[in-house]
Design a protein around this motif. Structure first.
Motif: not given
Ligand code: ADP
Ligand code: ZN
Length: 712
Positions: A110-133
C-alpha cells in the motif's frame, strides 16, 4: 476468495470475522468492480481496501486527505506486518524518491498519498511505471463542493486515472451520504458501473444521553471522577468557555489539555500529541479540534454546550468509540446556550437565505434535546434512515427507569434560603447553609443566624447540591454568567413557594455496579505506554483497549492463547507477545488465578472463532431490560443468536425466563408432541408441528421443562 481474505484478517489484524458491510465491499473489489462504500465512522472502512490490497497482485494506491491520518494508518499497517508507506509534504525530497524507488521494486502493498501529489505531472509519470491494482479514495466526499471539506485536488484523481496505462479497480469510501455528495463521487471520480454499498448510520456501541444538569461543572467533575484513566473529549461552544473549563478541571488535578483556534500552532500540536499518546486523558476543546483525530479509544464525548446542528453533533460525538467498544456521548443541555448559537448565526457572513437554513438546523438540534423519544431513532431519522426501531435500549430515553419523587418541600426550603442570602451566592455556599455548616464563610456572613440554616440537615451536601441543580435545570433557579455563578430565584419559583405547583425529582434506580477489578488492565496499560514511547507510536497502535480488555478476561499466558485475542495478529504476537505474556503470567501467579486461566483457555480452544463466553454477555444485557432486538443490534449479532444464548444460559441453570421465546398459544402443543415422540431429537419434533413454530420455541420448551423437572 473470501476464505483467503478471512485468513488474512486473522493473520494480520487478529480479528476473527468480517463485519457484514465489509464482506460485501471486499467481495466486490475482488471481483474487479469499481466499488463505492458509504459507511459510518468506526465501521471499518480501512480494512475494506487493505485486505484486497494484500490479495491483489500489484500496489494499492490510497488517496488520503490528512497528513496526520496517513502516518497513523501506515504506522498501524506496519505494526501489523503489512508493508506500506506514505508520501506527503512532511517528507524531504530524498525520502520521497527513496520510497518511490522501493515502490517500483514492489516493496510495498500500500502507498498512501495526499491528493495534491496528483497535480504534479512528474509524479503521475512515475505512477505509470508502477503496477497499480487498486485505487482507494478515502474520504471521497472531499471531491464534492457539497461536502463539508471540499478539496479541489480530489478533482485530479480522474485526470490521473485517464493518464495511467492500465486502469486499476477504483474504490471510494466516505461516511457522508447526502444525495449530492453521492452523485458527485460517482460522477467526478468517474466510477464505472460501480457497486454502491450503504451501511446504516447507526453506531451501536455509542450510547447517547441528553442531560439537563443544572450545574454543569458539578456534573462533569462527578462524571470524570468515575472514569480516571479513560480518554474523553469535552467540547465547549466558545474559547472562553474552554479556558474556564480547563482551569476548573486542571485545578482538580486531572491530566488535561485544551485546544482552540486562539492557541499557537505549536501549543495545539503539543496538546494533540499528548492526547494521542495517552499522556493527557481529557481534552477540552472547541469544534476546531477533531479533524484528523483517529484516536480509537476515546471512551466519552461530552458536549458542554449545544452544537450548531445535528451534522456537527454526530460528527463530534462520533469521535468516541472508534474501536467499537462501548462509549458514551453526552450532551449537557441548558436553554441559555441556544443564544450563543443564534448569536453565531446572526454574526456570520451568510446570506439571509442560508441563515434561515441554519436556524432550521439549529431548531432540529434543540428538538433533539427535548424529544421524549429514543435519541438514536431521532438521529437516524434525521439522517434519512427509514424503518427505524422504536427503542434502541442504549440512550437516555430508553434507559430511563427513574421514579419520580416529590421534592416540593425541599424546593421551598432551598428557595427561601437563596432569598434570605440575598441571591448573591453560589450553589456551594447555599448548600452549606442549608446543611447547617458553621464554616468560616457561613459565620462571617452571619448565615448561621438565618432561619433556613440547617433546615436540610438530614441530607448530604451532595444531595442538597443535586437538588439545587435540578431546580436550575428546571428553571426555578437561575445561574448568573461568569466565573463565579450566583444562584437566583426565577419567576417559576413563585408558584412553588405559594404552594400552587409541585416539584418532582427523578430518582435513578440504583444500577448494580458490577464490581470490576481493573488492576491488570492498568498494568497492561502501562506496559503499552512504555512500548509506545520506545517505538514512538501512539498506544492504541500498539494494542487497542479492546485487546487489553480481552487479555484481562482470558489471561493468555502462552502464544497460542495470545493469538486468539482480538487484535493480536502474527506480527504483533512476535513484537509484543512475550512482554505481555510475561506480565500476565506474573499477575496470574501472584494472584492465584491459574484455575481461571485453564477455564478460559479451554473455552478458547473449543470454538476457534469466537472465544467470548458470549451468552453471558447477552444475559447481562438482557437483565438490564433490553429487548432482544436491541441486544442483537448492540452486540452486532443475529436475533437468533441472542435467542440461542438465552436458551444456553437457562440450560446451564442460570435464571432466565424463557417465556419470551415461546409463543403462549404454541406451548401446550409443543409439549404434547415432545411427550409423544420424546425430546432427544429436534427435527422430528419440528416436523410434527405446524411450520410457523420455529426451532427456537422448541428448544426453549425443551429447556424450560428440563429445568423444571430437574429442580423439582
Ligand atoms: P472507519 O475508517 O470506517 O472510521 P476504521 O477502519 O478506522 O473505521 O476501523 C474502526 C475500528 O474497527 C478499528 O479499530 C478497526 O481495527 C476495527 N475493525 C475493523 N474491522 C474489524 C473487524 N472485522 N473486527 C473487529 N474490529 C474491526
Ligand atoms: Zn434509545
Amino acid at each position: 476468495m473470501l476464505e483467503n481474505a478471512q485468513n488474512l484478517l486473522k493473520k494480520y489484524y487478529g480479528y476473527s470475522t468480517f463485519r457484514d458491510g465489509q464482506k460485501k465491499v471486499i467481495q466486490s473489489i475482488l471481483e474487479g468492480k469499481d466499488t463505492f462504500a458509504i459507511m459510518p465512522t468506526g465501521a471499518g472502512k480501512s480494512i475494506c481496501y487493505q485486505i484486497p490490497a494484500l490479495l491483489l497482485p500489484g500496489l494499492t494506491l490510497v488517496i488520503s486527505p490528512l497528513i496526520s491520518l496517513m502516518k497513523d494508518q501506515v504506522d498501524s499497517l506496519q505494526n501489523n506486518g503489512i508493508p506500506a508507506t506514505f508520501i506527503n509534504s512532511s517528507l524531504k525530497t530524498s525520502e520521497v524518491q527513496d520510497r518511490l524507488r522501493k515502490a517500483q521494486d514492489g516493496f510495498y502493498k500500500l502507498l498512501y498519498v495526499a491528493p495534491e501529489r496528483l497535480e504534479s505531472q512528474q509524479f503521475c509519470h512515475i505512477l505509470n511505471s508502477l503496477e497499480i491494482s487498486l485505487l482507494a479514495v478515502d474520504e471521497a466526499h472531499c471531491v464534492s463542493q457539497w461536502g463539508h471539506d471540499f478539496r479541489p485536488s480530489y478533482r485530479f484523481i480522474s485526470t490521473m486515472l485517464n493518464q495511467i496505462p492500465v486502469r486499476p479497480i477504483v474504490s471510494a469510501f466516505t461516511a457522508t451520504a447526502t444525495e449530492e455528495v453521492k452523485e458527485d463521487v460517482v460522477g467526478l471520480l468517474k466510477l464505472t458501473n460501480p457497486n454502491v454499498y450503504v451501511t446504516g448510520f447507526d453506531r451501536p456501541n455509542l450510547s447517547f444521553a441528553v442531560i439537563k444538569a443544572g450545574n454543569k461543572n458539578d456534573f462533569i467533575l462527578n462524571y470524570i471522577e468515575d472514569r480516571t484513566g479513560q480518554s474523553g473529549i469535552i467540547y465547549a461552544a466558545t474559547r472562553k468557555e474552554v479556558d474556564r473549563l480547563y482551569e476548573n478541571l486542571r485545578g482538580k488535578g486531572y491530566r488535561i489539555g485544551k485546544y482552540h483556534a486562539g492557541l499557537s500552532d505549536n501549543d495545539r500540536k503539543k496538546t494533540q500529541e499528548a492526547f494521542l499518546y495517552d499522556d493527557d486523558n481529557i481534552i477540552v476543546a472547541t469544534n476546531a479540534f477533531g479533524m484528523g483525530i483517529d484516536k480509537s479509544n476515546v471512551r466519552y464525548v461530552i458536549h458542554n454546550n449545544i452544537p450548531k446542528n445535528m451534522e456537527a453533533y454526530y460528527q463530534e460525538a462520533g469521535r468516541a468509540g472508534r474501536d467499537g467498544e462501548p462509549s458514551e456521548c453526552l450532551l449537557l443541555f441548558a436553554a441559555q446556550d441556544i443564544h450563543v448559537q443564534k448569536f453565531l448565526i446572526e454574526q456570520s457572513v451568510l446570506s439571509p437565505q442560508r441563515k434561515v437554513e441554519q436556524y432550521k438546523k439549529l431548531q432540529a438540534m434543540i428538538d433533539y434535546c427535548h424529544t421524549p423519544r429514543c435519541l438514536r431513532k431521532y438521529i437516524l431519522e434525521y439522517f434519512g434512515e427509514k424503518n427505524v426501531f422504536e427503542n434502541c435500549g442504549n440512550c437516555s430515553t430508553c434507559n430511563d427507569d427513574s421514579d419520580l419523587s416529590d421534592i416540593t418541600i425541599e424546593a421551598q426550603k432551598i428557595f427561601s434560603c437563596v432569598y434570605r442570602m440575598n441571591q448573591r451566592w453560589g450553589t456551594a455556599l447555599v448548600a452549606q447553609v442549608l446543611k447547617g455548616s458553621r464554616n468560616k464563610k457561613v459565620l462571617e456572613n452571619g448565615f448561621d443566624q438565618l432561619s433556613t440554616h440547617g433546615i436540610m440537615q438530614g441530607y448530604t451536601i451532595k444531595e442538597v447540591r443535586d437538588m439545587i441543580n435540578i431546580l436550575i435545570a428546571e428553571e426555578y433557579l437561575g445561574l448568573t454568567d461568569g466565573q463565579f455563578p450566583v444562584v437566583r430565584l426565577r419567576e417559576k419559583a413563585g408558584a412553588v413557594l405559594k404552594n400552587e405547583e409541585k416539584v418532582f425529582q427523578k430518582i435513578q434506580k440504583r444500577k448494580e455496579k458490577v464490581a470490576t477489578d481493573n488492576s491488570l488492565f492498568e498494568i497492561l496499560r502501562s506496559l503499552r505506554k512504555e512500548i509506545s514511547m520506545r517505538e514512538q507510536v501512539p498506544p492504541y497502535i500498539v494494542f487497542q483497549d479492546s485487546s487489553l480488555r480481552e487479555m484481562c478476561e482470558y489471561f493468555p499466558i502462552d502464544e497460542a492463547s495470545m493469538l486468539t485475542i482480538k487484535g493480536v495478529g502474527e506480527a504483533k504476537l512476535n513484537k509484543y507477545g512475550e512482554e505481555f505474556i510475561n506480565v500476565i503470567r506474573n499477575y496470574v501467579e501472584e494472584n492465584g488465578l491459574m484455575d481461571r486461566v485453564s477455564a478460559s483457555y479451554d473455552n478458547t480452544k473449543n470454538s476457534s472463532k469466537d472465544k467470548t463466553p458470549s451468552h453471558l454477555i447477552t444475559l447481562k444485557l438482557y437483565q438490564t431490560n433490553n429487548l432482544l432486538e436491541n441486544i442483537a443490534r448492540i452486540r452486532d449479532i443475529k436475533l437468533k443468536t441472542v435467542q440461542e444464548h438465552l436458551i444456553q444460559c437457562s440450560c446451564e441453570g442460570l435464571d432466565v425466563n424463557l417465556d419470551v421465546l415461546i409463543p403462549e398459544e404454541h406451548e401446550a402443543f409443543i409439549l404434547k408432541v415432545i411427550d409423544e415422540i420424546g425430546g432427544q431429537k429436534l427435527k422430528p419434533i419440528k416436523e410434527a408441528l405446524p411450520k410457523e413454530i420455529d426451532y427456537i420455541a422448541i428448544k426453549a420448551v425443551l429447556c424450560k421443562y428440563k429445568n423444571v423437572n430437574s429442580s423439582s
